[in-house]
Motif scaffolding. Structure first.
Motif, PDB file in Angstrom:
ATOM      1  N   LEU A  55       0.825  -1.206   0.000  1.00 12.87           N
ATOM      2  CA  LEU A  55       0.000   0.000   0.000  1.00 12.87           C
ATOM      3  C   LEU A  55       0.859   1.255   0.000  1.00 12.87           C
ATOM      4  CD1 LEU A  55      -2.787  -1.049   2.516  1.00 12.87           C
ATOM      5  CD2 LEU A  55      -2.900  -0.993   0.029  1.00 12.87           C
ATOM      6  N   ALA A  56       0.449   2.232  -0.781  1.00  8.37           N
ATOM      7  CA  ALA A  56       1.159   3.502  -0.875  1.00  8.37           C
ATOM      8  C   ALA A  56       0.561   4.542   0.072  1.00  8.37           C
ATOM      9  CB  ALA A  56       1.111   4.022  -2.305  1.00  8.37           C
ATOM     10  N   HIS A  57      -0.675   4.324   0.501  1.00  2.00           N
ATOM     11  CA  HIS A  57      -1.366   5.266   1.376  1.00  2.00           C
ATOM     12  C   HIS A  57      -2.095   4.500   2.469  1.00  2.00           C
ATOM     13  CE1 HIS A  57      -0.695   8.646  -1.333  1.00  2.00           C
ATOM     14  NE2 HIS A  57      -1.020   7.835  -2.321  1.00  2.00           N
ATOM     15  N   HIS A  58      -2.497   5.222   3.517  1.00  3.88           N
ATOM     16  CA  HIS A  58      -3.305   4.636   4.583  1.00  3.88           C
ATOM     17  C   HIS A  58      -4.634   4.198   3.982  1.00  3.88           C
ATOM     18  CE1 HIS A  58      -4.899   4.175   8.649  1.00  3.88           C
ATOM     19  NE2 HIS A  58      -6.035   4.608   8.124  1.00  3.88           N
ATOM     20  N   HIS A  59      -5.080   2.996   4.336  1.00  2.00           N
ATOM     21  CA  HIS A  59      -6.319   2.476   3.766  1.00  2.00           C
ATOM     22  C   HIS A  59      -7.002   1.587   4.799  1.00  2.00           C
ATOM     23  CE1 HIS A  59      -9.021   1.772   0.480  1.00  2.00           C
ATOM     24  NE2 HIS A  59      -8.780   0.474   0.416  1.00  2.00           N
ATOM     25  N   THR A  60      -8.333   1.606   4.842  1.00  3.54           N
ATOM     26  CA  THR A  60      -9.107   0.751   5.723  1.00  3.54           C
ATOM     27  C   THR A  60      -9.929  -0.202   4.873  1.00  3.54           C
ATOM     28  OG1 THR A  60      -9.242   2.489   7.389  1.00  3.54           O
ATOM     29  CG2 THR A  60     -10.828   0.696   7.565  1.00  3.54           C
ATOM     30  N   ILE A  61      -9.770  -1.496   5.117  1.00  2.00           N
ATOM     31  CA  ILE A  61     -10.512  -2.522   4.380  1.00  2.00           C
ATOM     32  C   ILE A  61     -11.222  -3.387   5.402  1.00  2.00           C
ATOM     33  CG2 ILE A  61     -10.370  -4.436   2.755  1.00  2.00           C
ATOM     34  CD1 ILE A  61      -7.667  -3.259   1.827  1.00  2.00           C
ATOM     35  N   ASP A  62     -12.529  -3.473   5.308  1.00  2.09           N
ATOM     36  CA  ASP A  62     -13.351  -4.283   6.212  1.00  2.09           C
ATOM     37  C   ASP A  62     -13.091  -3.957   7.686  1.00  2.09           C
ATOM     38  OD1 ASP A  62     -14.493  -5.603   4.040  1.00  2.09           O
ATOM     39  OD2 ASP A  62     -12.988  -7.197   4.063  1.00  2.09           O
ATOM     40  N   GLY A  63     -12.919  -2.683   8.033  1.00  2.00           N
ATOM     41  CA  GLY A  63     -12.722  -2.270   9.416  1.00  2.00           C
ATOM     42  C   GLY A  63     -11.317  -2.442   9.944  1.00  2.00           C
ATOM     43  N   THR A  64     -10.381  -2.824   9.108  1.00  2.00           N
ATOM     44  CA  THR A  64      -8.989  -3.004   9.522  1.00  2.00           C
ATOM     45  C   THR A  64      -8.137  -1.910   8.886  1.00  2.00           C
ATOM     46  OG1 THR A  64      -9.322  -5.389   9.615  1.00  2.00           O
ATOM     47  CG2 THR A  64      -7.057  -4.614   9.590  1.00  2.00           C
ATOM     48  N   ASP A  65      -7.347  -1.229   9.706  1.00  2.00           N
ATOM     49  CA  ASP A  65      -6.465  -0.167   9.211  1.00  2.00           C
ATOM     50  C   ASP A  65      -5.173  -0.752   8.673  1.00  2.00           C
ATOM     51  OD1 ASP A  65      -8.112   1.959   9.802  1.00  2.00           O
ATOM     52  OD2 ASP A  65      -7.312   2.199  11.818  1.00  2.00           O
ATOM     53  N   TYR A  66      -4.755  -0.253   7.536  1.00  2.00           N
ATOM     54  CA  TYR A  66      -3.478  -0.637   6.934  1.00  2.00           C
ATOM     55  C   TYR A  66      -2.690   0.646   6.703  1.00  2.00           C
ATOM     56  CZ  TYR A  66      -5.825  -5.065   6.093  1.00  2.00           C
ATOM     57  OH  TYR A  66      -6.497  -6.244   6.264  1.00  2.00           O
ATOM     58  N   SER A  67      -1.479   0.700   7.212  1.00  2.00           N
ATOM     59  CA  SER A  67      -0.649   1.889   7.057  1.00  2.00           C
ATOM     60  C   SER A  67       0.150   1.808   5.760  1.00  2.00           C
ATOM     61  CB  SER A  67       0.283   2.031   8.258  1.00  2.00           C
ATOM     62  OG  SER A  67       1.063   0.876   8.388  1.00  2.00           O
ATOM     63  N   PRO A  68       0.678   2.940   5.296  1.00  2.00           N
ATOM     64  CA  PRO A  68       1.500   2.913   4.078  1.00  2.00           C
ATOM     65  C   PRO A  68       2.679   1.960   4.244  1.00  2.00           C
ATOM     66  CG  PRO A  68       0.981   5.157   4.696  1.00  2.00           C
ATOM     67  CD  PRO A  68       0.511   4.285   5.817  1.00  2.00           C
ATOM     68  N   GLY A  69       2.942   1.174   3.216  1.00  2.00           N
ATOM     69  CA  GLY A  69       4.026   0.210   3.247  1.00  2.00           C
ATOM     70  C   GLY A  69       3.575  -1.179   3.669  1.00  2.00           C
ATOM     71  N   ALA A  70       2.337  -1.302   4.139  1.00  2.00           N
ATOM     72  CA  ALA A  70       1.832  -2.612   4.553  1.00  2.00           C
ATOM     73  C   ALA A  70       1.634  -3.493   3.328  1.00  2.00           C
ATOM     74  CB  ALA A  70       0.517  -2.463   5.305  1.00  2.00           C
ATOM     75  N   GLN A  71       1.995  -4.774   3.457  1.00  2.00           N
ATOM     76  CA  GLN A  71       1.795  -5.720   2.360  1.00  2.00           C
ATOM     77  C   GLN A  71       0.587  -6.582   2.691  1.00  2.00           C
ATOM     78  OE1 GLN A  71       5.017  -7.871   0.837  1.00  2.00           O
ATOM     79  NE2 GLN A  71       6.095  -6.036   0.179  1.00  2.00           N
ATOM     80  N   ILE A  72      -0.341  -6.670   1.754  1.00  2.00           N
ATOM     81  CA  ILE A  72      -1.555  -7.444   1.956  1.00  2.00           C
ATOM     82  C   ILE A  72      -1.755  -8.388   0.784  1.00  2.00           C
ATOM     83  CG2 ILE A  72      -2.697  -5.723   3.402  1.00  2.00           C
ATOM     84  CD1 ILE A  72      -4.225  -4.776   0.939  1.00  2.00           C
ATOM     85  N   LEU A  73      -2.522  -9.437   1.021  1.00  2.00           N
ATOM     86  CA  LEU A  73      -2.899 -10.376  -0.033  1.00  2.00           C
ATOM     87  C   LEU A  73      -4.301 -10.019  -0.516  1.00  2.00           C
ATOM     88  CD1 LEU A  73      -1.800 -13.896   1.224  1.00  2.00           C
ATOM     89  CD2 LEU A  73      -1.102 -12.783  -0.867  1.00  2.00           C
ATOM     90  N   VAL A  74      -4.456  -9.810  -1.815  1.00  2.00           N
ATOM     91  CA  VAL A  74      -5.756  -9.478  -2.390  1.00  2.00           C
ATOM     92  C   VAL A  74      -5.949 -10.238  -3.688  1.00  2.00           C
ATOM     93  CG1 VAL A  74      -5.848  -7.170  -1.360  1.00  2.00           C
ATOM     94  CG2 VAL A  74      -4.821  -7.466  -3.591  1.00  2.00           C
ATOM     95  N   SER A  75      -7.156 -10.228  -4.195  1.00  2.00           N
ATOM     96  CA  SER A  75      -7.416 -10.843  -5.497  1.00  2.00           C
ATOM     97  C   SER A  75      -6.792  -9.968  -6.580  1.00  2.00           C
ATOM     98  CB  SER A  75      -8.914 -10.982  -5.725  1.00  2.00           C
ATOM     99  OG  SER A  75      -9.497  -9.716  -5.910  1.00  2.00           O
ATOM    100  N   PRO A  76      -6.441 -10.532  -7.736  1.00  2.00           N
ATOM    101  CA  PRO A  76      -5.831  -9.738  -8.807  1.00  2.00           C
ATOM    102  C   PRO A  76      -6.721  -8.578  -9.265  1.00  2.00           C
ATOM    103  CG  PRO A  76      -5.554 -12.068  -9.248  1.00  2.00           C
ATOM    104  CD  PRO A  76      -6.458 -11.958  -8.061  1.00  2.00           C
ATOM    105  N   ASP A  77      -8.040  -8.794  -9.312  1.00  2.00           N
ATOM    106  CA  ASP A  77      -8.944  -7.712  -9.713  1.00  2.00           C
ATOM    107  C   ASP A  77      -8.914  -6.559  -8.714  1.00  2.00           C
ATOM    108  OD1 ASP A  77      -9.731  -9.113 -11.959  1.00  2.00           O
ATOM    109  OD2 ASP A  77     -11.485  -9.996 -10.964  1.00  2.00           O
ATOM    110  N   TYR A  78      -8.910  -6.894  -7.423  1.00  2.00           N
ATOM    111  CA  TYR A  78      -8.877  -5.864  -6.389  1.00  2.00           C
ATOM    112  C   TYR A  78      -7.532  -5.143  -6.399  1.00  2.00           C
ATOM    113  CZ  TYR A  78      -9.985  -3.616  -1.941  1.00  2.00           C
ATOM    114  OH  TYR A  78     -10.248  -2.697  -0.950  1.00  2.00           O
ATOM    115  N   ALA A  79      -6.450  -5.871  -6.666  1.00  2.00           N
ATOM    116  CA  ALA A  79      -5.130  -5.248  -6.771  1.00  2.00           C
ATOM    117  C   ALA A  79      -5.121  -4.231  -7.904  1.00  2.00           C
ATOM    118  CB  ALA A  79      -4.058  -6.311  -6.994  1.00  2.00           C
TER     119      ALA A  79
END
Length: 91
Positions: A55-79
């Motif tokens: 992630l390049a910016h702060h983002h909240t997905i399903d009520g969970t905060d992700y800070s910039p630089g966090a690596q997450i697993l997502v579907s290719p379409d969502y990516a």
């Protein structure tokens, strides 16, 4: 014309009430969940492998905060959507 049915308190009683300490409680903040190590966001289609996204910016997905630089697993379409909206660093 409307009248106010409440009565005013005498000045002495109002002064007494204002000097007594009042314990104010603040509402509890919602507790955010830590980032899970599972696929986040929309469901992963059958037969498709998840993609790691940084992630390049702060983002909240399903009520969970992700800070910039966090690596997450997502579907290719969502990516693809996250990259298009500027939330994910380009691959």
């Amino acid at each position: 014309m409307a009248t106010n049915p409440t009565t005013k308190k005498p000045a002495a009683a109002a002064a007494e009430e204002s000097t007594t300490p009042v314990a104010e409680t603040t509402p509890a903040r919602s507790v955010r969940k830590p980032a899970p190590e599972v696929v986040v966001g929309p469901a992963l289609p059958a037969g498709v492998d998840p993609v790691h996204v940084t992630l390049a910016h702060h983002h909240t997905i399903d009520g969970t905060d992700y800070s910039p630089g966090a690596q997450i697993l997502v579907s290719p379409d969502y990516a693809h959507r996250l990259r298009g909206q500027g939330y994910a660093a380009p691959a």
